[in-house]
Design an enzyme around this catalytic site. Structure first.
Site, short mmCIF file in Angstrom:
data_model
loop_
_atom_site.label_atom_id
_atom_site.label_comp_id
_atom_site.label_asym_id
_atom_site.label_seq_id
_atom_site.Cartn_x
_atom_site.Cartn_y
_atom_site.Cartn_z
N CYS A 1 0.81 -1.22 0.00
CA CYS A 1 0.00 0.00 0.00
C CYS A 1 0.84 1.27 0.00
O CYS A 1 0.34 2.34 -0.32
CB CYS A 1 -0.95 0.01 1.19
SG CYS A 1 -2.11 -1.36 1.10
N HIS B 1 -3.23 7.50 2.00
CA HIS B 1 -3.63 6.18 1.50
C HIS B 1 -5.00 5.87 2.08
O HIS B 1 -5.25 6.09 3.26
CB HIS B 1 -2.60 5.14 1.91
CG HIS B 1 -3.08 3.73 1.71
ND1 HIS B 1 -3.60 3.31 0.51
CD2 HIS B 1 -3.14 2.67 2.55
CE1 HIS B 1 -3.96 2.03 0.62
NE2 HIS B 1 -3.69 1.63 1.86
N ASN C 1 -10.07 0.06 -0.34
CA ASN C 1 -8.62 0.16 -0.30
C ASN C 1 -8.06 -0.41 -1.61
O ASN C 1 -8.12 -1.61 -1.84
CB ASN C 1 -8.10 -0.64 0.91
CG ASN C 1 -6.59 -0.61 1.04
OD1 ASN C 1 -5.89 -0.18 0.13
ND2 ASN C 1 -6.09 -1.07 2.17
N1 ACO Z 1 -18.41 -8.18 9.05
C1 ACO Z 1 -18.87 -8.46 10.28
N2 ACO Z 1 -18.06 -8.83 11.29
C2 ACO Z 1 -16.75 -8.92 11.03
C3 ACO Z 1 -16.20 -8.64 9.77
C4 ACO Z 1 -17.08 -8.26 8.76
N3 ACO Z 1 -16.66 -7.95 7.52
N4 ACO Z 1 -14.86 -8.80 9.82
C5 ACO Z 1 -14.57 -9.18 11.07
N5 ACO Z 1 -15.71 -9.25 11.80
C6 ACO Z 1 -15.88 -9.63 13.19
C7 ACO Z 1 -14.72 -10.45 13.71
O1 ACO Z 1 -14.91 -11.82 13.39
C8 ACO Z 1 -14.83 -10.21 15.19
O2 ACO Z 1 -15.85 -11.02 15.71
P1 ACO Z 1 -15.70 -11.70 17.18
O3 ACO Z 1 -15.61 -10.52 18.12
O4 ACO Z 1 -16.95 -12.50 17.28
O5 ACO Z 1 -14.45 -12.48 17.10
C9 ACO Z 1 -15.30 -8.76 15.28
O6 ACO Z 1 -15.86 -8.45 14.00
C10 ACO Z 1 -14.19 -7.80 15.59
O7 ACO Z 1 -13.08 -8.12 14.74
P2 ACO Z 1 -11.82 -7.22 14.68
O8 ACO Z 1 -10.90 -7.73 13.62
O9 ACO Z 1 -11.26 -7.04 16.04
O10 ACO Z 1 -12.51 -5.87 14.20
P3 ACO Z 1 -11.92 -4.43 14.15
O11 ACO Z 1 -12.74 -3.51 14.92
O12 ACO Z 1 -10.43 -4.43 14.41
O13 ACO Z 1 -12.15 -4.07 12.62
C11 ACO Z 1 -10.85 -4.02 10.64
C12 ACO Z 1 -11.57 -4.89 11.63
C13 ACO Z 1 -11.85 -3.12 9.93
C14 ACO Z 1 -10.15 -4.90 9.61
C15 ACO Z 1 -9.82 -3.15 11.38
O14 ACO Z 1 -9.03 -3.94 12.24
C16 ACO Z 1 -8.92 -2.42 10.46
O15 ACO Z 1 -9.34 -1.54 9.74
N6 ACO Z 1 -7.62 -2.71 10.50
C17 ACO Z 1 -6.68 -2.09 9.65
C18 ACO Z 1 -6.75 -2.79 8.37
C19 ACO Z 1 -6.17 -1.99 7.28
O16 ACO Z 1 -6.34 -0.80 7.21
N7 ACO Z 1 -5.48 -2.69 6.44
C20 ACO Z 1 -4.92 -2.15 5.35
C21 ACO Z 1 -3.74 -1.29 5.73
S1 ACO Z 1 -2.38 -1.73 4.87
C22 ACO Z 1 -2.90 -1.85 3.37
O17 ACO Z 1 -3.58 -0.94 2.94
C23 ACO Z 1 -2.59 -3.10 2.63
#
Ligand code: ACO
Length: 325
Positions: free
Chosen positions: A115, A252, A282
């Site tokens: 990214c 980004h 993204n």
């Molecule tokens: N829909 C519904 N529920 C979901 C989904 C979904 N799409 N995805 C995960 N969950 C659930 C999980 O299973 C978990 O359930 P549980 O509590 O029963 O185990 C719950 O939601 C919380 O999961 P987390 O992963 O802790 O959720 P979080 O609040 O951290 O959000 C997210 C997830 C959006 C991916 C967040 O962590 C994030 O944005 N991280 C950064 C990711 C990113 O930006 N990556 C790219 C950067 S680098 C690049 O660009 C390549």
């Protein structure tokens, strides 16, 4: 004192026609529009058609950038294409773009920093231009992340989209002061200790497969804001400016919460933040040039504006760039 600066002559972008909404995703995996919007800000993303490759998106973005710059493809002697989703393991997707534009001189290569790819590509092209090695560059970010997603993994498949963006950079002699146009500074970082937090579980040397994207989302989130803001502070210090001097913050586009938190921590006013993550998702290395093209086309981004770019991605890699548009 005369110095060479890399000045942006124009920008362009291309998004595949097919739009995939959160509602459509909710029909395939256990997710909802509400969850995706609340956690990421994403509402929809574009998905490349069957037979539509990263090079096809890149060629369209490059042609749009050349037209916007008002320059002929033959004046380009360097193409740096940032991608993690090349058409083939080799040759570089950049040479397909070069060939499609009928350019048979100079150099074209791909650059892989996930990214952060566009920032790395911009820094590379800028250094080549400032050294005098090349005169005019196309810097492209192009991705088809839809091809490396595990469409059964709701934690990742809702986050990404396909697209391409490009800018034309021209080497111009200047006296090297901050009010003059061009790339003012770039700041690149990486730390391989984090490589297992965001990676693709395949590759030519390891598995002989393309593989799927795997991510510990919470871990990425935890590191993102600190890394992004550190490298932006480096850009501020290098140029003797503060957040108040910035006209546009074009980060980004990974997640609206990361963007909001970074802007808040740096005291960048919300109205200066260019957001496209809601419509594009993204798009990895393509997200920054796509956002530049959007802000340029809608009239926000004007000649002489001070623009701050930043990105963070797999590796981890991260970086920032400050430029006078
Ligand atoms: N829909 C519904 N529920 C979901 C989904 C979904 N799409 N995805 C995960 N969950 C659930 C999980 O299973 C978990 O359930 P549980 O509590 O029963 O185990 C719950 O939601 C919380 O999961 P987390 O992963 O802790 O959720 P979080 O609040 O951290 O959000 C997210 C997830 C959006 C991916 C967040 O962590 C994030 O944005 N991280 C950064 C990711 C990113 O930006 N990556 C790219 C950067 S680098 C690049 O660009 C390549």
């Amino acid at each position: 004192m005369t110095a060479i600066r890399s000045v942006v002559l124009g920008c362009g972008s291309y998004l595949p026609e097919r739009i995939l909404t959160n509602a459509e995703l909710a029909a395939k995996v256990a997710t909802s529009d509400e969850w995706i919007v609340q956690r990421t800000g994403i509402r929809e993303r574009h998905i490349a058609a069957q037979g539509e490759f990263t090079s096809h998106l890149a060629i369209k973005a490059a042609r749009a950038a050349l037209a916007h710059a008002g320059v002929d493809a033959q004046s380009i002697d360097l193409i740096v294409l940032a991608t993690s989703t090349p058409d083939n393991t080799f040759p570089a997707t950049a040479v397909s773009v070069q060939n499609a534009l009928d350019i048979h001189h100079g150099a074209a290569f791909d650059l892989q920093a996930v990214c952060t790819g566009f920032i790395y590509a911009l820094a590379s092209a800028d250094n080549f231009l400032r050294s005098g090695a090349f005169k005019r560059a196309l810097v492209i970010g192009a991705e088809t992340f839809s091809r490396i997603l595990d469409w059964n993994d709701r934690g990742t498949c809702v986050l990404f989209g396909d697209g391409a963006g490009a800018i034309v950079l021209d080497a111009q002699p200047q006296s090297g002061t901050t009010p003059e146009r061009g790339v003012l500074s770039t700041h690149l970082r990486s730390d391989g200790r984090h490589k297992s937090k965001l990676y693709v579980d395949g590759g030519p040397s390891s598995s002989q497969t393309v593989g799927h994207l795997r991510m510990e989302g919470r871990e990425v989130f935890k590191h993102a804001v600190g890394m992004i803001t550190d490298v932006i502070v480096d850009a501020f210090k290098a140029n003797g400016i503060t957040a108040d001097d910035i006209d546009w913050f074009e980060p980004h586009q990974a997640n609206k919460r990361i963007i909001d938190a970074s802007a808040h921590k740096l005291h960048i006013a919300p109205q200066k933040v260019v957001l496209t993550v809601d419509r594009h998702g993204n798009t990895s290395a393509a997200s920054i040039p796509l956002a530049l093209a959007v802000a340029s086309a809608d009239g926000r981004l004007k000649k002489g504006d001070l623009v701050l770019l930043e990105a963070m991605g797999g590796g981890f890699t991260w970086g920032s760039a400050l430029l006078r548009w």
